[in-house]
Motif scaffolding. Sequence first.
Motif, PDB file in Angstrom:
ATOM      1  N   ALA A   1       3.058  33.911   2.015  1.00 63.30           N
ATOM      2  CA  ALA A   1       3.231  33.407   3.379  1.00 63.30           C
ATOM      3  C   ALA A   1       3.978  34.424   4.234  1.00 63.30           C
ATOM      4  O   ALA A   1       3.612  34.658   5.389  1.00 63.30           O
ATOM      5  CB  ALA A   1       3.985  32.078   3.359  1.00 63.30           C
ATOM      6  N   ARG A   2       5.026  35.044   3.669  1.00 62.80           N
ATOM      7  CA  ARG A   2       5.774  36.070   4.410  1.00 62.80           C
ATOM      8  C   ARG A   2       4.870  37.257   4.752  1.00 62.80           C
ATOM      9  O   ARG A   2       4.949  37.805   5.848  1.00 62.80           O
ATOM     10  CB  ARG A   2       6.978  36.542   3.602  1.00 62.80           C
ATOM     11  CG  ARG A   2       8.144  35.603   3.712  1.00 62.80           C
ATOM     12  CD  ARG A   2       9.405  36.192   3.079  1.00 62.80           C
ATOM     13  NE  ARG A   2      10.170  35.099   2.509  1.00 62.80           N
ATOM     14  CZ  ARG A   2      10.261  34.826   1.215  1.00 62.80           C
ATOM     15  NH1 ARG A   2       9.694  35.599   0.327  1.00 62.80           N
ATOM     16  NH2 ARG A   2      10.956  33.788   0.802  1.00 62.80           N
ATOM     17  N   ALA A   3       4.030  37.649   3.796  1.00 63.47           N
ATOM     18  CA  ALA A   3       3.114  38.767   4.037  1.00 63.47           C
ATOM     19  C   ALA A   3       2.127  38.439   5.166  1.00 63.47           C
ATOM     20  O   ALA A   3       1.659  39.326   5.863  1.00 63.47           O
ATOM     21  CB  ALA A   3       2.348  39.120   2.761  1.00 63.47           C
ATOM     22  N   GLN A   4       1.836  37.163   5.352  1.00 66.39           N
ATOM     23  CA  GLN A   4       0.937  36.721   6.420  1.00 66.39           C
ATOM     24  C   GLN A   4       1.688  36.498   7.731  1.00 66.39           C
ATOM     25  O   GLN A   4       1.114  36.059   8.713  1.00 66.39           O
ATOM     26  CB  GLN A   4       0.249  35.406   6.022  1.00 66.39           C
ATOM     27  CG  GLN A   4      -0.528  35.475   4.730  1.00 66.39           C
ATOM     28  CD  GLN A   4      -1.681  36.449   4.826  1.00 66.39           C
ATOM     29  OE1 GLN A   4      -2.414  36.450   5.778  1.00 66.39           O
ATOM     30  NE2 GLN A   4      -1.819  37.295   3.812  1.00 66.39           N
ATOM     31  N   GLY A   5       3.016  36.740   7.695  1.00 71.39           N
ATOM     32  CA  GLY A   5       3.817  36.574   8.908  1.00 71.39           C
ATOM     33  C   GLY A   5       4.369  35.185   9.106  1.00 71.39           C
ATOM     34  O   GLY A   5       4.928  34.877  10.156  1.00 71.39           O
ATOM     35  N   ARG A   6       4.224  34.335   8.102  1.00 69.97           N
ATOM     36  CA  ARG A   6       4.752  32.978   8.217  1.00 69.97           C
ATOM     37  C   ARG A   6       6.092  32.901   7.506  1.00 69.97           C
ATOM     38  O   ARG A   6       6.281  33.475   6.445  1.00 69.97           O
ATOM     39  CB  ARG A   6       3.788  31.965   7.617  1.00 69.97           C
ATOM     40  CG  ARG A   6       2.510  31.851   8.425  1.00 69.97           C
ATOM     41  CD  ARG A   6       1.559  30.937   7.742  1.00 69.97           C
ATOM     42  NE  ARG A   6       1.268  31.526   6.428  1.00 69.97           N
ATOM     43  CZ  ARG A   6       0.372  31.075   5.586  1.00 69.97           C
ATOM     44  NH1 ARG A   6      -0.305  30.017   5.878  1.00 69.97           N
ATOM     45  NH2 ARG A   6       0.152  31.665   4.430  1.00 69.97           N
ATOM     46  N   ILE A   7       6.994  32.169   8.088  1.00 72.06           N
ATOM     47  CA  ILE A   7       8.312  31.979   7.494  1.00 72.06           C
ATOM     48  C   ILE A   7       8.493  30.484   7.273  1.00 72.06           C
ATOM     49  O   ILE A   7       8.178  29.676   8.146  1.00 72.06           O
ATOM     50  CB  ILE A   7       9.417  32.516   8.430  1.00 72.06           C
ATOM     51  CG1 ILE A   7       9.204  34.009   8.657  1.00 72.06           C
ATOM     52  CG2 ILE A   7      10.792  32.249   7.852  1.00 72.06           C
ATOM     53  CD1 ILE A   7      10.105  34.611   9.694  1.00 72.06           C
ATOM     54  N   GLY A   8       9.021  30.129   6.115  1.00 73.81           N
ATOM     55  CA  GLY A   8       9.234  28.715   5.797  1.00 73.81           C
ATOM     56  C   GLY A   8      10.365  28.115   6.613  1.00 73.81           C
ATOM     57  O   GLY A   8      11.083  28.808   7.322  1.00 73.81           O
ATOM     58  N   GLY A   9      10.502  26.845   6.505  1.00 77.09           N
ATOM     59  CA  GLY A   9      11.587  26.149   7.197  1.00 77.09           C
ATOM     60  C   GLY A   9      11.139  25.543   8.502  1.00 77.09           C
ATOM     61  O   GLY A   9       9.995  25.675   8.934  1.00 77.09           O
ATOM     62  N   ARG A  10      12.082  24.852   9.123  1.00 76.95           N
ATOM     63  CA  ARG A  10      11.792  24.210  10.394  1.00 76.95           C
ATOM     64  C   ARG A  10      11.682  25.237  11.508  1.00 76.95           C
ATOM     65  O   ARG A  10      12.373  26.251  11.488  1.00 76.95           O
ATOM     66  CB  ARG A  10      12.919  23.236  10.741  1.00 76.95           C
ATOM     67  CG  ARG A  10      12.967  22.050   9.861  1.00 76.95           C
ATOM     68  CD  ARG A  10      14.054  21.078  10.178  1.00 76.95           C
ATOM     69  NE  ARG A  10      14.790  21.279  11.399  1.00 76.95           N
ATOM     70  CZ  ARG A  10      15.829  20.556  11.745  1.00 76.95           C
ATOM     71  NH1 ARG A  10      16.253  19.603  10.963  1.00 76.95           N
ATOM     72  NH2 ARG A  10      16.462  20.780  12.877  1.00 76.95           N
TER      73      ARG A  10
END
Length: 192
Positions: free
Chosen positions: A135-144
């Motif tokens: 997800a980080r590699a795709q530019g997405r970051i977890g959390g609210r």
Amino acid sequence: MTIVGYARVSTREQNPESQAAELSAAGAGKVYVDHGESSRIANRPEWIACLDYLREGDTLVIRALDRIAGTERMAIETIRELGERGVKLSSLTEPFLDIDATTPMGEAIIGIMAVLAQLRVSTIRENTRRGLEHARAQGRIGGRPSVMTAERIETARKLRTENKSYPQIAAILGVSVSTVRRAVTRGLENSL
């Protein structure tokens, strides 16, 4: 001879109701439930209360071995301790646990099952880690999502240049002081 249930969920967001319902349906008159507790920690409040409540001749029913023990060693020690106290252990998803853990064969089977339970926990952790990395590699970051929109960050910066304090800005924007400080500081770091 009482049937006692024990349920556990790892995070506060998870709901243990289905576990508790399954244990009650299996005959547990009393069910202890730990919320947000790791199976690797032995001193979980409801687990301690459950162990204190159990008496010789009682049966402890669980959904799966990983509810009571997060490591192979913990599982073997717990099962052995229960067996020595005369408490029978019953698992809804692992019927082979209904054996005499004080015999060499019983201990071996429990050891094998503890290793499999540990493998399941480790596999879940590894899959979660890999998923987060992807997800980080795709530019997405977890959390609210942040409550600090671009407009709010700009407003916070403007108010800081007008010598407003972080608590004052937080009150104006309706967010926490740490949120304002993080947003303003991050903006300054990015502009350098």
